[in-house]
Design a protein around this motif. Sequence first.
Motif, mmCIF file in Angstrom:
data_model
loop_
_atom_site.group_PDB
_atom_site.id
_atom_site.type_symbol
_atom_site.label_atom_id
_atom_site.label_comp_id
_atom_site.label_asym_id
_atom_site.label_seq_id
_atom_site.Cartn_x
_atom_site.Cartn_y
_atom_site.Cartn_z
ATOM 1 N N PHE A 1 1.164 -0.743 0.346
ATOM 2 C CA PHE A 1 0.309 -0.260 -0.163
ATOM 3 C C PHE A 1 0.811 1.322 -0.251
ATOM 4 C CE2 PHE A 1 -2.793 -3.243 2.077
ATOM 5 C CZ PHE A 1 -3.558 -2.915 1.184
ATOM 6 N N GLY A 2 2.250 1.144 0.820
ATOM 7 C CA GLY A 2 3.118 2.124 0.695
ATOM 8 C C GLY A 2 3.424 2.788 -0.652
ATOM 9 N N LEU A 3 3.865 1.471 -1.369
ATOM 10 C CA LEU A 3 4.220 1.730 -2.626
ATOM 11 C C LEU A 3 2.727 2.257 -3.376
ATOM 12 C CD1 LEU A 3 6.289 -1.948 -3.056
ATOM 13 C CD2 LEU A 3 7.036 0.998 -3.359
ATOM 14 N N LEU A 4 1.271 1.437 -3.125
ATOM 15 C CA LEU A 4 0.242 2.240 -4.311
ATOM 16 C C LEU A 4 0.653 3.380 -3.880
ATOM 17 C CD1 LEU A 4 -1.986 2.088 -5.974
ATOM 18 C CD2 LEU A 4 -2.909 0.953 -3.877
ATOM 19 N N GLY A 5 0.421 4.189 -2.591
ATOM 20 C CA GLY A 5 0.354 5.560 -2.764
ATOM 21 C C GLY A 5 2.317 6.451 -3.176
ATOM 22 N N VAL A 6 3.104 6.099 -3.302
ATOM 23 C CA VAL A 6 4.214 6.453 -3.695
ATOM 24 C C VAL A 6 3.482 6.972 -5.002
ATOM 25 C CG1 VAL A 6 6.397 6.534 -4.889
ATOM 26 C CG2 VAL A 6 5.908 5.803 -2.553
ATOM 27 N N ALA A 7 2.568 5.209 -6.287
ATOM 28 C CA ALA A 7 2.776 5.968 -7.042
ATOM 29 C C ALA A 7 1.649 6.949 -7.598
ATOM 30 C CB ALA A 7 2.611 4.477 -7.786
ATOM 31 N N MET B 1 -5.237 0.961 3.098
ATOM 32 C CA MET B 1 -5.082 -0.621 3.865
ATOM 33 C C MET B 1 -5.888 -0.954 4.896
ATOM 34 S SD MET B 1 -1.996 -0.667 6.682
ATOM 35 C CE MET B 1 -2.687 -0.149 7.291
ATOM 36 N N THR B 2 -6.450 -0.036 5.354
ATOM 37 C CA THR B 2 -7.393 -0.530 6.465
ATOM 38 C C THR B 2 -9.426 -0.863 5.553
ATOM 39 O OG1 THR B 2 -8.499 1.800 6.741
ATOM 40 C CG2 THR B 2 -6.530 0.671 8.403
ATOM 41 N N LEU B 3 -9.548 -0.506 4.820
ATOM 42 C CA LEU B 3 -11.012 -0.659 4.122
ATOM 43 C C LEU B 3 -10.877 -2.161 3.881
ATOM 44 C CD1 LEU B 3 -11.552 1.965 1.057
ATOM 45 C CD2 LEU B 3 -12.626 1.598 3.165
ATOM 46 N N PRO B 4 -9.631 -2.623 3.195
ATOM 47 C CA PRO B 4 -10.731 -4.704 3.525
ATOM 48 C C PRO B 4 -11.214 -5.008 4.559
ATOM 49 C CG PRO B 4 -8.868 -4.215 2.589
ATOM 50 C CD PRO B 4 -9.129 -2.953 2.517
ATOM 51 N N THR B 5 -9.896 -4.398 6.261
ATOM 52 C CA THR B 5 -10.458 -4.573 7.362
ATOM 53 C C THR B 5 -11.934 -4.047 7.282
ATOM 54 O OG1 THR B 5 -8.667 -4.817 8.534
ATOM 55 C CG2 THR B 5 -9.882 -4.402 10.093
ATOM 56 N N VAL B 6 -12.427 -3.297 7.478
ATOM 57 C CA VAL B 6 -13.657 -2.540 7.613
ATOM 58 C C VAL B 6 -14.930 -3.598 6.622
ATOM 59 C CG1 VAL B 6 -14.634 -0.027 7.303
ATOM 60 C CG2 VAL B 6 -12.368 0.353 8.062
ATOM 61 N N ILE B 7 -13.835 -2.855 5.690
ATOM 62 C CA ILE B 7 -15.706 -3.873 4.699
ATOM 63 C C ILE B 7 -15.870 -5.167 5.688
ATOM 64 C CG2 ILE B 7 -15.936 -4.628 3.244
ATOM 65 C CD1 ILE B 7 -14.791 -1.878 1.401
ATOM 66 N N ILE B 8 -14.808 -6.478 5.631
ATOM 67 C CA ILE B 8 -15.508 -7.383 6.353
ATOM 68 C C ILE B 8 -16.295 -7.616 7.363
ATOM 69 C CG2 ILE B 8 -13.923 -9.208 6.752
ATOM 70 C CD1 ILE B 8 -11.809 -9.597 4.909
ATOM 71 N N ALA B 9 -15.149 -6.919 8.265
ATOM 72 C CA ALA B 9 -16.142 -6.571 9.077
ATOM 73 C C ALA B 9 -17.083 -6.223 9.535
ATOM 74 C CB ALA B 9 -14.903 -5.738 10.484
ATOM 75 N N GLY C 1 -9.672 -1.821 12.661
ATOM 76 C CA GLY C 1 -8.873 -0.823 11.965
ATOM 77 C C GLY C 1 -7.822 -0.253 11.947
ATOM 78 N N MET C 2 -8.510 1.121 12.983
ATOM 79 C CA MET C 2 -7.092 2.115 12.993
ATOM 80 C C MET C 2 -6.892 1.770 13.821
ATOM 81 S SD MET C 2 -9.166 4.885 12.052
ATOM 82 C CE MET C 2 -8.549 6.657 13.012
ATOM 83 N N ALA C 3 -6.946 0.962 15.016
ATOM 84 C CA ALA C 3 -5.103 0.229 16.019
ATOM 85 C C ALA C 3 -4.149 -0.689 14.501
ATOM 86 C CB ALA C 3 -6.304 -1.332 16.677
ATOM 87 N N GLN C 4 -4.662 -0.735 13.706
ATOM 88 C CA GLN C 4 -3.652 -1.597 12.820
ATOM 89 C C GLN C 4 -3.770 -0.249 11.652
ATOM 90 O OE1 GLN C 4 -5.787 -3.758 9.203
ATOM 91 N NE2 GLN C 4 -3.379 -4.211 8.867
ATOM 92 N N ALA C 5 -3.385 0.485 11.445
ATOM 93 C CA ALA C 5 -3.055 1.986 10.679
ATOM 94 C C ALA C 5 -2.550 2.900 11.670
ATOM 95 C CB ALA C 5 -4.462 2.999 10.891
ATOM 96 N N LEU C 6 -2.478 2.502 13.590
ATOM 97 C CA LEU C 6 -1.646 3.731 14.317
ATOM 98 C C LEU C 6 -0.116 2.744 14.372
ATOM 99 C CD1 LEU C 6 -1.250 5.916 16.315
ATOM 100 C CD2 LEU C 6 -2.528 4.172 18.282
ATOM 101 N N GLY C 7 0.073 1.471 14.662
ATOM 102 C CA GLY C 7 0.735 1.007 14.513
ATOM 103 C C GLY C 7 1.732 1.099 13.225
ATOM 104 N N GLU C 8 1.444 1.417 12.582
ATOM 105 C CA GLU C 8 2.051 0.819 10.554
ATOM 106 C C GLU C 8 3.094 1.640 10.930
ATOM 107 O OE1 GLU C 8 1.972 -1.317 8.719
ATOM 108 O OE2 GLU C 8 0.332 -2.522 9.401
ATOM 109 N N THR C 9 3.925 1.336 10.428
ATOM 110 C CA THR C 9 4.995 2.119 9.837
ATOM 111 C C THR C 9 5.700 2.208 8.730
ATOM 112 O OG1 THR C 9 6.123 1.405 11.938
ATOM 113 C CG2 THR C 9 7.954 2.134 10.272
ATOM 114 N N ALA C 10 5.642 0.768 7.610
ATOM 115 C CA ALA C 10 6.492 -0.106 6.783
ATOM 116 C C ALA C 10 5.154 1.477 5.222
ATOM 117 C CB ALA C 10 5.799 -0.753 6.311
#
Length: 427
Positions: free
Chosen positions: A262-268, A291-299, A345-354
């Motif tokens: 998703f980082g590469l997608l954001g750069v592109a 990055m978090t959309l799939p998690t939110v949609i599935i839940a 999803g927000m917790a996942q986003a908060l801890g993301e670095t890559a």
Amino acid sequence: MTNTNNVVANNLKKRYRKEKIFAGFGLLSVAFAAFCLLFLLIDITGKGIGALTTTTIALEVTFDPDYLGIEMPLDGKLASQALLRSGDYLAVLRSAIYQRLEVSKRKDRRAAASLWSIGAEYELRDYLLENPQQLGQTVALPLLADDEVDTYLKHYYDTGEVYGRVGEQRQSWIDQLKVSGEAKTVFNQRFFTNGDSREPELAGIRGALMGSALTLVITLFLSFPIGVAAALYLEEFAPKNRWTAMLEININNLAAVPSIVFGLLGVAVFIAFFNMPRSIPLVGGLVLTLMTLPTVIIASRAAIKSVPPSIREAALGMGASKTQVVMHHVLPLAMPGMLTGLVLGMAQALGETAPLLMIGMVAFIVDIPQTFTDPAAVLPVQIFLWADSPERAFTERTSGAIIVLLVVLVVMNAFGVWARRKLERRW
């Protein structure tokens, strides 16, 4: 008949024995996981608790206009802020240090001045700006000590060990200042109010916290409505054909895609195609939204499925339209589960670095971001940067920032649990 009973009894004993062994392995696994978690928390807390305190050294400072390079105002007037801001506070600081430690040699003067932080002169400037009437007066002020002094007092002073990076001469001065009560350990408010710095004693997490907050605001206001709308469409309105089946499969696959993609997608897309600036919360929020959309949609889909069909049938039977059924009945009842997915999803986003490293949020940012387009770092990236720093004092700051990150995650999850219980309905 007796032999049959014995065989049955033996088989039952074997089954019970196997069940106990299986239960024992399960309990052992849980205990091992709890031990590892406890060990990790104790280790991080032990290393990071020192970040909450710092060392100050009291010093009698004379705000001599000659050293400051400014003229005393006439007729008892106070000096202007611009005039005070232009003063040479480093000269005033060094004069006070040399007088206090009674040093005259050039080598000793350099060693003596290094006991105080390079930010001490700015503390003097800020004090005089707030108290212009002290110009020409002598004032005792607690000034921030250097990180090596802080490390020595925290880890070596009571043990009697020699800290090589301090040296014998500076160590004797520190001991003297500690015994006299001039060197004190105080609460490190700079850790929560300052931005990043090359100097450990001046470094804080406020800039990273603001960057994380701004990034998460973008993620929240984009991922939740889009994710809920997509889930409602797929569950309630979309026709069941191969196209929707393919879409569902792709959404499930996206949830397992490594975050760096998703980082590469954001750069592109956002940086290369739309020419958006690097290292700003707006781009970071857009990337984390993807990055978090799939998690939110599935839940959200799982929450919608959990609503009993009888609710829909009853509403339709009363003459409600499909949209009214969804908006007035299904969505409110599914909201607790959707909020749970949002928190995850927000917790996942908060801890993301890559993904944030890919879009340039690894830059050294000193200023506190105020808007979504100001350059910023986020807390996980700040931890990554500090962990790579050679100074020992940054080890405490790294662990302290991890503690803050864990506290924020626990608060977020606790809020999610509270909201779910508050809104949840049982059938």
